[in-house]
Scaffold this motif. Structure first.
Motif, PDB file in Angstrom:
ATOM      1  N   ALA A   1       0.823  -1.214   0.000  1.00 38.77           N
ATOM      2  CA  ALA A   1       0.000   0.000   0.000  1.00 38.77           C
ATOM      3  C   ALA A   1       0.859   1.267   0.000  1.00 38.77           C
ATOM      4  O   ALA A   1       1.734   1.420   0.848  1.00 38.77           O
ATOM      5  CB  ALA A   1      -0.911   0.013   1.218  1.00 38.77           C
ATOM      6  N   PRO A   2       0.603   2.170  -0.936  1.00 38.07           N
ATOM      7  CA  PRO A   2       1.322   3.448  -0.937  1.00 38.07           C
ATOM      8  C   PRO A   2       0.847   4.351   0.201  1.00 38.07           C
ATOM      9  O   PRO A   2      -0.279   4.226   0.678  1.00 38.07           O
ATOM     10  CB  PRO A   2       0.961   4.090  -2.277  1.00 38.07           C
ATOM     11  CG  PRO A   2       0.213   3.084  -3.047  1.00 38.07           C
ATOM     12  CD  PRO A   2      -0.265   2.040  -2.095  1.00 38.07           C
ATOM     13  N   LYS A   3       1.720   5.245   0.592  1.00 39.43           N
ATOM     14  CA  LYS A   3       1.406   6.237   1.625  1.00 39.43           C
ATOM     15  C   LYS A   3       1.512   7.614   0.976  1.00 39.43           C
ATOM     16  O   LYS A   3       2.568   7.983   0.458  1.00 39.43           O
ATOM     17  CB  LYS A   3       2.396   6.103   2.778  1.00 39.43           C
ATOM     18  CG  LYS A   3       2.170   7.073   3.914  1.00 39.43           C
ATOM     19  CD  LYS A   3       3.209   6.836   5.004  1.00 39.43           C
ATOM     20  CE  LYS A   3       3.112   7.865   6.096  1.00 39.43           C
ATOM     21  NZ  LYS A   3       4.198   7.718   7.075  1.00 39.43           N
ATOM     22  N   LEU A   4       0.403   8.367   1.000  1.00 40.33           N
ATOM     23  CA  LEU A   4       0.374   9.683   0.384  1.00 40.33           C
ATOM     24  C   LEU A   4       0.204  10.782   1.417  1.00 40.33           C
ATOM     25  O   LEU A   4      -0.404  10.562   2.462  1.00 40.33           O
ATOM     26  CB  LEU A   4      -0.773   9.781  -0.630  1.00 40.33           C
ATOM     27  CG  LEU A   4      -0.573   8.975  -1.914  1.00 40.33           C
ATOM     28  CD1 LEU A   4      -1.146   7.594  -1.757  1.00 40.33           C
ATOM     29  CD2 LEU A   4      -1.197   9.680  -3.074  1.00 40.33           C
ATOM     30  N   LEU A   5       0.711  11.951   1.075  1.00 37.42           N
ATOM     31  CA  LEU A   5       0.516  13.142   1.894  1.00 37.42           C
ATOM     32  C   LEU A   5      -0.366  14.106   1.122  1.00 37.42           C
ATOM     33  O   LEU A   5      -0.044  14.472  -0.017  1.00 37.42           O
ATOM     34  CB  LEU A   5       1.856  13.810   2.218  1.00 37.42           C
ATOM     35  CG  LEU A   5       1.756  15.105   3.036  1.00 37.42           C
ATOM     36  CD1 LEU A   5       1.207  14.813   4.443  1.00 37.42           C
ATOM     37  CD2 LEU A   5       3.119  15.783   3.119  1.00 37.42           C
ATOM     38  N   LEU A   6      -1.480  14.495   1.724  1.00 34.34           N
ATOM     39  CA  LEU A   6      -2.329  15.540   1.165  1.00 34.34           C
ATOM     40  C   LEU A   6      -1.850  16.858   1.752  1.00 34.34           C
ATOM     41  O   LEU A   6      -1.816  17.025   2.970  1.00 34.34           O
ATOM     42  CB  LEU A   6      -3.791  15.325   1.536  1.00 34.34           C
ATOM     43  CG  LEU A   6      -4.607  14.351   0.679  1.00 34.34           C
ATOM     44  CD1 LEU A   6      -4.045  12.951   0.743  1.00 34.34           C
ATOM     45  CD2 LEU A   6      -6.045  14.364   1.115  1.00 34.34           C
ATOM     46  N   VAL A   7      -1.453  17.779   0.885  1.00 31.50           N
ATOM     47  CA  VAL A   7      -1.015  19.104   1.318  1.00 31.50           C
ATOM     48  C   VAL A   7      -2.104  20.071   0.881  1.00 31.50           C
ATOM     49  O   VAL A   7      -2.325  20.270  -0.316  1.00 31.50           O
ATOM     50  CB  VAL A   7       0.349  19.485   0.722  1.00 31.50           C
ATOM     51  CG1 VAL A   7       0.795  20.837   1.248  1.00 31.50           C
ATOM     52  CG2 VAL A   7       1.389  18.410   1.051  1.00 31.50           C
ATOM     53  N   VAL A   8      -2.790  20.653   1.860  1.00 30.47           N
ATOM     54  CA  VAL A   8      -4.015  21.408   1.599  1.00 30.47           C
ATOM     55  C   VAL A   8      -3.856  22.868   2.009  1.00 30.47           C
ATOM     56  O   VAL A   8      -3.405  23.162   3.111  1.00 30.47           O
ATOM     57  CB  VAL A   8      -5.199  20.800   2.382  1.00 30.47           C
ATOM     58  CG1 VAL A   8      -6.497  21.541   2.083  1.00 30.47           C
ATOM     59  CG2 VAL A   8      -5.337  19.316   2.083  1.00 30.47           C
ATOM     60  N   ALA A   9      -4.270  23.753   1.108  1.00 35.12           N
ATOM     61  CA  ALA A   9      -4.392  25.179   1.424  1.00 35.12           C
ATOM     62  C   ALA A   9      -5.891  25.451   1.605  1.00 35.12           C
ATOM     63  O   ALA A   9      -6.627  25.546   0.632  1.00 35.12           O
ATOM     64  CB  ALA A   9      -3.821  26.027   0.294  1.00 35.12           C
ATOM     65  N   PRO A  10      -6.347  25.582   2.854  1.00 36.12           N
ATOM     66  CA  PRO A  10      -7.786  25.656   3.118  1.00 36.12           C
ATOM     67  C   PRO A  10      -8.353  27.081   3.115  1.00 36.12           C
ATOM     68  O   PRO A  10      -9.276  27.381   3.873  1.00 36.12           O
ATOM     69  CB  PRO A  10      -7.894  25.022   4.504  1.00 36.12           C
ATOM     70  CG  PRO A  10      -6.629  25.446   5.178  1.00 36.12           C
ATOM     71  CD  PRO A  10      -5.575  25.436   4.085  1.00 36.12           C
ATOM     72  N   TYR A  11      -7.838  27.945   2.268  1.00 37.91           N
ATOM     73  CA  TYR A  11      -8.295  29.334   2.243  1.00 37.91           C
ATOM     74  C   TYR A  11      -9.814  29.412   2.088  1.00 37.91           C
ATOM     75  O   TYR A  11     -10.475  30.191   2.749  1.00 37.91           O
ATOM     76  CB  TYR A  11      -7.577  30.085   1.121  1.00 37.91           C
ATOM     77  CG  TYR A  11      -7.790  31.568   1.144  1.00 37.91           C
ATOM     78  CD1 TYR A  11      -7.068  32.378   2.012  1.00 37.91           C
ATOM     79  CD2 TYR A  11      -8.708  32.164   0.290  1.00 37.91           C
ATOM     80  CE1 TYR A  11      -7.254  33.752   2.035  1.00 37.91           C
ATOM     81  CE2 TYR A  11      -8.904  33.540   0.315  1.00 37.91           C
ATOM     82  CZ  TYR A  11      -8.177  34.327   1.177  1.00 37.91           C
ATOM     83  OH  TYR A  11      -8.374  35.684   1.201  1.00 37.91           O
ATOM     84  N   TYR A  12     -10.345  28.584   1.195  1.00 36.40           N
ATOM     85  CA  TYR A  12     -11.799  28.429   1.049  1.00 36.40           C
ATOM     86  C   TYR A  12     -12.139  27.078   1.677  1.00 36.40           C
ATOM     87  O   TYR A  12     -12.083  26.045   1.014  1.00 36.40           O
ATOM     88  CB  TYR A  12     -12.216  28.485  -0.420  1.00 36.40           C
ATOM     89  CG  TYR A  12     -11.832  29.769  -1.105  1.00 36.40           C
ATOM     90  CD1 TYR A  12     -12.585  30.925  -0.933  1.00 36.40           C
ATOM     91  CD2 TYR A  12     -10.715  29.831  -1.933  1.00 36.40           C
ATOM     92  CE1 TYR A  12     -12.228  32.120  -1.558  1.00 36.40           C
ATOM     93  CE2 TYR A  12     -10.356  31.015  -2.565  1.00 36.40           C
ATOM     94  CZ  TYR A  12     -11.114  32.155  -2.370  1.00 36.40           C
ATOM     95  OH  TYR A  12     -10.758  33.327  -2.991  1.00 36.40           O
ATOM     96  N   ARG A  13     -12.453  27.082   2.958  1.00 37.81           N
ATOM     97  CA  ARG A  13     -12.586  25.859   3.749  1.00 37.81           C
ATOM     98  C   ARG A  13     -13.549  24.844   3.135  1.00 37.81           C
ATOM     99  O   ARG A  13     -13.245  23.659   3.051  1.00 37.81           O
ATOM    100  CB  ARG A  13     -13.048  26.234   5.166  1.00 37.81           C
ATOM    101  CG  ARG A  13     -13.251  25.060   6.100  1.00 37.81           C
ATOM    102  CD  ARG A  13     -11.974  24.672   6.799  1.00 37.81           C
ATOM    103  NE  ARG A  13     -11.381  23.501   6.185  1.00 37.81           N
ATOM    104  CZ  ARG A  13     -10.157  23.058   6.484  1.00 37.81           C
ATOM    105  NH1 ARG A  13      -9.413  23.684   7.336  1.00 37.81           N
ATOM    106  NH2 ARG A  13      -9.684  21.987   5.918  1.00 37.81           N
ATOM    107  N   ASP A  14     -14.743  25.283   2.708  1.00 40.90           N
ATOM    108  CA  ASP A  14     -15.725  24.340   2.179  1.00 40.90           C
ATOM    109  C   ASP A  14     -15.229  23.683   0.890  1.00 40.90           C
ATOM    110  O   ASP A  14     -15.441  22.485   0.678  1.00 40.90           O
ATOM    111  CB  ASP A  14     -17.082  25.026   1.956  1.00 40.90           C
ATOM    112  CG  ASP A  14     -17.022  26.210   1.010  1.00 40.90           C
ATOM    113  OD1 ASP A  14     -15.993  26.930   0.982  1.00 40.90           O
ATOM    114  OD2 ASP A  14     -18.013  26.445   0.280  1.00 40.90           O
ATOM    115  N   ILE A  15     -14.572  24.432   0.059  1.00 43.42           N
ATOM    116  CA  ILE A  15     -14.028  23.881  -1.187  1.00 43.42           C
ATOM    117  C   ILE A  15     -12.903  22.904  -0.865  1.00 43.42           C
ATOM    118  O   ILE A  15     -12.841  21.797  -1.409  1.00 43.42           O
ATOM    119  CB  ILE A  15     -13.576  25.019  -2.121  1.00 43.42           C
ATOM    120  CG1 ILE A  15     -14.811  25.802  -2.578  1.00 43.42           C
ATOM    121  CG2 ILE A  15     -12.788  24.482  -3.311  1.00 43.42           C
ATOM    122  CD1 ILE A  15     -14.520  27.107  -3.268  1.00 43.42           C
ATOM    123  N   ALA A  16     -12.024  23.290   0.052  1.00 34.96           N
ATOM    124  CA  ALA A  16     -10.927  22.408   0.458  1.00 34.96           C
ATOM    125  C   ALA A  16     -11.469  21.108   1.048  1.00 34.96           C
ATOM    126  O   ALA A  16     -10.949  20.019   0.751  1.00 34.96           O
ATOM    127  CB  ALA A  16     -10.019  23.121   1.453  1.00 34.96           C
TER     128      ALA A  16
END
Length: 183
Positions: free
Chosen positions: A18-33
């Motif tokens: 199983a691969p391990k991924l990192l989600l890097v999120v810019a939540p400026y627009y929280r609902d969209i993020a």
């Protein structure tokens, strides 16, 4: 209208480990993020992979965070998630171009990155693209990262040297490797 078009989607890759991924999120627009994250997580879980999520202040901080994670951690791939909506200034072009360019440069260095940073004219466009039940761009970015991980594992044999090769070529490099193991 883009929402009514159909597109070919590659079959989901399969993995022995199983691969391990990192989600890097810019939540400026929280609902969209949050919608982008939901779509990405669903795709990652459907592939039998795992993920961690971190947040950064904005889209410009995503490439440096991915670069740091690559140097300091052990992820197989990365999913960049965020949204940039055009405003009244040229800042939009800077953020869109530089975040995209940063991710592309990291990808050309061999990192497996799915780019899910939305660059749109209006909030309504972003909402449709982020919605997991509509265009699901978060899921698409995760799928892209998973496909790149599958390619990296397929071709993951011996790494070729990059850049200048000293006199003596690869034979010198092999001799240096032998010396370093005996030290």
């Amino acid at each position: 209208m883009a929402g009514q078009e159909t597109h070919y989607t590659l079959p989901r890759p399969s993995f022995e480990a199983a691969p391990k991924l990192l989600l890097v999120v810019a939540p400026y627009y929280r609902d969209i993020a949050d919608n982008l994250i939901a779509g990405a997580v669903a795709e990652i879980e459907a592939a039998g992979a795992t993920q961690e999520t971190i947040e950064v202040p904005g889209a410009l901080e995503i490439p440096p965070a991915v670069g740091m994670a690559e140097r300091l951690s052990d992820f197989d791939g990365y999913v960049a998630l965020g949204c940039v909506i055009r405003g009244e200034t040229t800042h939009y072009e800077t953020v869109c171009n530089d975040s995209s360019r940063g991710l592309m440069l990291l990808g050309l260095q061999g990192l497996c990155i799915g780019n899910g940073i939305l660059t749109v004219e209006t909030r309504a466009q972003a909402e449709v693209r982020a919605d997991p039940a509509a265009q699901n761009k978060g899921g698409g970015a995760a799928a892209a990262a998973l496909h790149l991980i599958a390619l990296a594992r397929k071709w993951g044999g011996r790494q070729k040297p990059v850049g200048f090769v000293p006199a003596g070529g690869e034979a010198s490099l092999a001799a240096e490797d032998d010396l370093s193991t005996t030290r």
